[in-house]
Design a protein around this motif. Structure first.
Motif, PDB file in Angstrom:
ATOM      1  N   ALA A 261      10.840  35.126  -9.455  1.00 18.99           N
ATOM      2  CA  ALA A 261      10.127  36.652  -8.607  1.00 18.99           C
ATOM      3  C   ALA A 261      10.597  38.220  -8.701  1.00 18.99           C
ATOM      4  N   GLY A 262      11.442  38.001  -9.429  1.00 20.64           N
ATOM      5  CA  GLY A 262      12.668  39.383  -9.244  1.00 20.64           C
ATOM      6  C   GLY A 262      12.875  40.245  -8.623  1.00 20.64           C
ATOM      7  N   VAL A 263      13.090  39.328  -7.163  1.00 19.94           N
ATOM      8  CA  VAL A 263      13.277  40.043  -5.396  1.00 19.94           C
ATOM      9  C   VAL A 263      15.163  39.694  -5.718  1.00 19.94           C
ATOM     10  N   ASP A 264      15.481  40.350  -4.510  1.00 21.33           N
ATOM     11  CA  ASP A 264      16.374  40.331  -4.478  1.00 21.33           C
ATOM     12  C   ASP A 264      17.122  38.860  -3.384  1.00 21.33           C
ATOM     13  N   ARG A 265      18.161  38.344  -3.164  1.00 20.84           N
ATOM     14  CA  ARG A 265      18.214  37.134  -2.582  1.00 20.84           C
ATOM     15  C   ARG A 265      18.261  38.154  -1.104  1.00 20.84           C
ATOM     16  N   GLY A 288       6.454  36.296 -15.898  1.00 16.39           N
ATOM     17  CA  GLY A 288       7.654  36.195 -14.987  1.00 16.39           C
ATOM     18  C   GLY A 288       8.355  37.293 -14.526  1.00 16.39           C
ATOM     19  N   GLY A 289       9.634  37.971 -13.871  1.00 15.53           N
ATOM     20  CA  GLY A 289      10.657  38.967 -13.834  1.00 15.53           C
ATOM     21  C   GLY A 289       8.935  39.730 -12.280  1.00 15.53           C
ATOM     22  N   ARG A 290       8.404  39.706 -12.034  1.00 22.45           N
ATOM     23  CA  ARG A 290       7.849  40.599 -10.533  1.00 22.45           C
ATOM     24  C   ARG A 290       6.545  39.541 -10.740  1.00 22.45           C
ATOM     25  N   ALA A 291       6.559  39.015  -9.637  1.00 22.08           N
ATOM     26  CA  ALA A 291       6.001  37.678  -9.754  1.00 22.08           C
ATOM     27  C   ALA A 291       5.998  37.223  -8.562  1.00 22.08           C
ATOM     28  N   ARG A 292       4.347  36.509  -7.462  1.00 20.89           N
ATOM     29  CA  ARG A 292       4.789  36.216  -5.587  1.00 20.89           C
ATOM     30  C   ARG A 292       5.074  34.505  -6.338  1.00 20.89           C
ATOM     31  N   GLN A 311       2.453  22.321   1.891  1.00 21.18           N
ATOM     32  CA  GLN A 311       3.276  23.619   2.421  1.00 21.18           C
ATOM     33  C   GLN A 311       2.801  24.441   1.277  1.00 21.18           C
ATOM     34  N   ALA A 312       2.777  24.171   0.056  1.00 16.49           N
ATOM     35  CA  ALA A 312       3.222  25.705  -0.840  1.00 16.49           C
ATOM     36  C   ALA A 312       2.111  26.537  -0.255  1.00 16.49           C
ATOM     37  N   ARG A 313       0.575  26.176  -0.355  1.00 19.87           N
ATOM     38  CA  ARG A 313      -0.531  26.278   0.031  1.00 19.87           C
ATOM     39  C   ARG A 313      -0.527  27.617   1.338  1.00 19.87           C
ATOM     40  N   ALA A 314       0.134  26.999   2.291  1.00 26.67           N
ATOM     41  CA  ALA A 314       0.520  27.509   3.389  1.00 26.67           C
ATOM     42  C   ALA A 314       1.040  28.104   3.708  1.00 26.67           C
ATOM     43  N   ALA A 315       2.576  28.496   2.724  1.00 31.17           N
ATOM     44  CA  ALA A 315       3.340  29.055   2.373  1.00 31.17           C
ATOM     45  C   ALA A 315       2.780  30.593   1.550  1.00 31.17           C
ATOM     46  N   LEU A 316       1.980  30.480   1.006  1.00 34.57           N
ATOM     47  CA  LEU A 316       0.915  31.457  -0.360  1.00 34.57           C
ATOM     48  C   LEU A 316       0.072  32.674   0.972  1.00 34.57           C
ATOM     49  N   ARG A 317      -0.448  32.117   1.584  1.00 41.98           N
ATOM     50  CA  ARG A 317      -1.205  32.254   2.483  1.00 41.98           C
ATOM     51  C   ARG A 317      -0.135  33.643   3.314  1.00 41.98           C
ATOM     52  N   SER A 318       1.051  32.846   3.349  1.00 41.82           N
ATOM     53  CA  SER A 318       1.688  33.765   4.836  1.00 41.82           C
ATOM     54  C   SER A 318       2.407  34.652   3.297  1.00 41.82           C
ATOM     55  N   ALA A 319       2.402  34.814   2.300  1.00 48.61           N
ATOM     56  CA  ALA A 319       3.690  35.529   0.700  1.00 48.61           C
ATOM     57  C   ALA A 319       2.530  36.957   1.292  1.00 48.61           C
ATOM     58  N   PRO A 320       3.500  38.405   1.268  1.00 51.15           N
ATOM     59  CA  PRO A 320       2.526  39.428   0.853  1.00 51.15           C
ATOM     60  C   PRO A 320       2.357  39.810  -0.658  1.00 51.15           C
ATOM     61  N   ALA A 321       1.349  39.672  -1.223  1.00 50.52           N
ATOM     62  CA  ALA A 321       1.145  40.670  -1.806  1.00 50.52           C
ATOM     63  C   ALA A 321       1.701  41.118  -3.714  1.00 50.52           C
ATOM     64  N   ALA A 322       2.633  41.610  -3.194  1.00 50.51           N
ATOM     65  CA  ALA A 322       3.810  41.859  -3.905  1.00 50.51           C
ATOM     66  C   ALA A 322       4.845  41.217  -3.808  1.00 50.51           C
ATOM     67  N   ALA A 424       0.574  40.322  13.501  1.00 50.21           N
ATOM     68  CA  ALA A 424       0.417  42.079  13.142  1.00 50.21           C
ATOM     69  C   ALA A 424      -0.007  42.194  11.157  1.00 50.21           C
ATOM     70  N   VAL A 425       1.669  41.700  11.071  1.00 51.19           N
ATOM     71  CA  VAL A 425       1.784  42.175   9.326  1.00 51.19           C
ATOM     72  C   VAL A 425       0.743  40.676   8.514  1.00 51.19           C
ATOM     73  N   LEU A 426       0.773  39.539   8.993  1.00 49.36           N
ATOM     74  CA  LEU A 426      -0.229  39.050   8.157  1.00 49.36           C
ATOM     75  C   LEU A 426      -2.079  39.418   8.490  1.00 49.36           C
ATOM     76  N   ALA A 427      -2.342  39.553   9.602  1.00 54.00           N
ATOM     77  CA  ALA A 427      -3.893  40.201   9.378  1.00 54.00           C
ATOM     78  C   ALA A 427      -3.589  41.506   8.580  1.00 54.00           C
ATOM     79  N   ARG A 428      -2.896  42.355   8.771  1.00 59.00           N
ATOM     80  CA  ARG A 428      -3.378  43.666   7.767  1.00 59.00           C
ATOM     81  C   ARG A 428      -3.290  42.813   6.188  1.00 59.00           C
ATOM     82  N   ARG A 429      -2.316  42.251   5.761  1.00 56.77           N
ATOM     83  CA  ARG A 429      -2.277  41.230   4.281  1.00 56.77           C
ATOM     84  C   ARG A 429      -3.690  40.639   3.891  1.00 56.77           C
ATOM     85  N   HIS A 430      -4.557  39.799   5.529  1.00 58.85           N
ATOM     86  CA  HIS A 430      -5.534  38.881   5.409  1.00 58.85           C
ATOM     87  C   HIS A 430      -6.632  40.139   5.458  1.00 58.85           C
ATOM     88  N   ASP A 431      -7.099  41.337   5.946  1.00 53.54           N
ATOM     89  CA  ASP A 431      -7.620  41.708   5.582  1.00 53.54           C
ATOM     90  C   ASP A 431      -8.839  42.109   4.669  1.00 53.54           C
TER      91      ASP A 431
END
Length: 431
Positions: A261-265, A288-292, A311-322, A424-431
């Motif tokens: 994903a290209g993110v920090d531990r 890859g390298g900058r992915a969700r 489970q992965a589908r549920a996690a994807l709904r919670s994940a940020p777009a970045a 609140a964060v989830l609501a912004r992501r799904h607006d």
């Protein structure tokens, strides 16, 4: 003169002796030539023997029908002009191409056998026609022969490629159906689990993670997760992957997925992979390298891939777009909130909406609340996150209590506040 050799010769008229010779040669030499071709291929064409996929009976049948067809085509070309490529006269060549593709014999080997056949026929034509045809007549017959051999070879190759394309489509359809059955839970049947294990080259009963990724190619995914056994496919615009864990715990696989994903531990350490690469650009798929990237929790074998996919589908709904890596076990509060939207909405109405109504002041208060919760209820640890003085954090917490009517202590963030901030964060992501 214009057109093919056949068209040129038909246009000016074949000499009677040449036409009669070809008829005679077809009637008297076809069987012997086919036997010679079988013997030559089995003796000199080592690739046929080494491949071990063409039986003597199959080779004999193919040689007989194709030699006869070549000689028939030569006679037909003299009398009526070259047959159209779609005519049944080329059926033996097409049948050979399809059969050899089904047997798995490389196309180059089959083409070489056609060239060997053409050479044997030419040598026999020269011997048989030495006393019957003039030198120019033999040259004309030779040109005609190679014209026919070229076309029959092309027809054979087209049939070979057609069968390969059909097989690829069948294999793709079979794999697509297999993946559908996997995510549908069919692998709970041990027989199907073993079949899927063989086709996907995965251990059937190892603990696995199911992964969804936006912006990663299957080959990149498989390379990044090595030495774990993996399999991957496209499901819509997302990569769907299965990772068979090499050890009891998933941490090594998680590190590889973070790098992908290209993110920090967590804690700031890099997992490798760097922040290079293009990510998604205009909806394209990248390496890859900058992915969700999201994953399920650890599930027990291929039989539980269906559960892991949910489970992965549920996690994807919670994940940020970045670009991010979100394992299911780290997203359980968000998964709960998304599964009970009326509770999430109620939490936001209690904690967040009154502060938002304050405008800029409310924005500052919400930022301070988020830092305070992240700091585990410590104003001292929250202050540098805002940043501000510790006393300023305490003053703002008192203001939150004044506005919302909900009490806050300096060392114990309420659980419902934490959930409200997440909602609140989830609501912004799904607006």
């Amino acid at each position: 003169m214009r057109g093919t050799v056949t068209e040129q010769l038909v246009e000016r008229g074949w000499r009677a002796e040449t036409r009669d010779f070809l008829r005679w040669h077809r009637e008297t030499r076809a069987a012997a030539l086919a036997d010679d071709l079988v013997a030559t291929i089995e003796r000199d064409h080592l690739a046929y023997r080494r491949a071990g996929v063409v039986s003597h009976a199959s080779l004999r049948q193919s040689c007989r029908t194709n030699v006869a067809a070549v000689l028939d085509l030569m006679v037909a070309s003299v009398e009526h002009g070259a047959p159209d490529p779609g005519e049944p006269a080329y059926d033996p060549a097409r049948a050979t191409g399809a059969v050899r593709a089904r047997e798995g014999l490389p196309l180059d080997h089959v083409l070489r056998s056609f060239r060997i056949g053409g050479r044997l026929i030419w040598d026999d034509l020269v011997r048989s026609g030495a006393d019957r045809l003039s030198g120019s007549g033999l040259r004309e017959v030779g040109s005609l022969l190679w014209e026919v051999v070229d076309e029959t070879s092309a027809q054979m190759a087209a049939a070979y490629h057609g069968h390969e394309r059909s097989r690829v489509r069948t294999d793709e359809q079979r794999r697509a159906a297999l993946w559908e059955d996997l995510v549908g839970g069919r692998a709970r049947d041990p027989g199907f689990a073993l079949e899927a294990s063989g086709l996907l080259d995965l251990p059937p009963f190892a603990e696995v993670l199911v992964v969804l990724a936006d912006g990663v190619e299957p080959r990149t995914f498989e390379s990044a997760l090595a030495p774990h056994a993996t399999a991957a496919t496209w499901r819509g615009d997302l990569l769907l992957g299965v990772v068979a864990l090499r050890e009891d715990r998933p941490e090594a696989a998680y590190d590889a997925l973070r790098a992908l994903a290209g993110v920090d531990r967590p804690g700031g350490g890099r997992t490798g992979g760097g922040r290079t690469g293009g990510g998604r650009t205009g909806g394209g798929r990248t390496g890859g390298g900058r992915a969700r990237v999201v994953s399920s929790g650890v599930v027990d074998g291929l039989g539980e891939v269906g559960l892991g996919y949910q489970q992965a589908r549920a996690a994807l709904r919670s994940a940020p777009a970045a670009p991010a890596f979100v394992p299911y076990d780290a997203a359980l509060p968000e998964v709960l909130l998304l599964s009970v939207p009326d509770v999430a909405e109620r939490l936001v109405d209690r904690w967040i909406t009154p502060l938002r109504d304050l405008g800029d002041e409310g924005t500052v208060l919400l930022e301070t609340l988020a830092a305070w919760v992240t700091a585990g209820g410590s104003a001292s640890r929250a202050a540098p996150l805002v940043p501000c003085h510790r006393n300023t954090v305490l003053n703002r917490l008192r203001r939150v209590t004044q506005v919302t009517g909900l009490a806050l202590d300096d060392d114990a963030p309420p659980l419902d506040l934490d959930l409200a901030l997440r909602a609140a964060v989830l609501a912004r992501r799904h607006d």
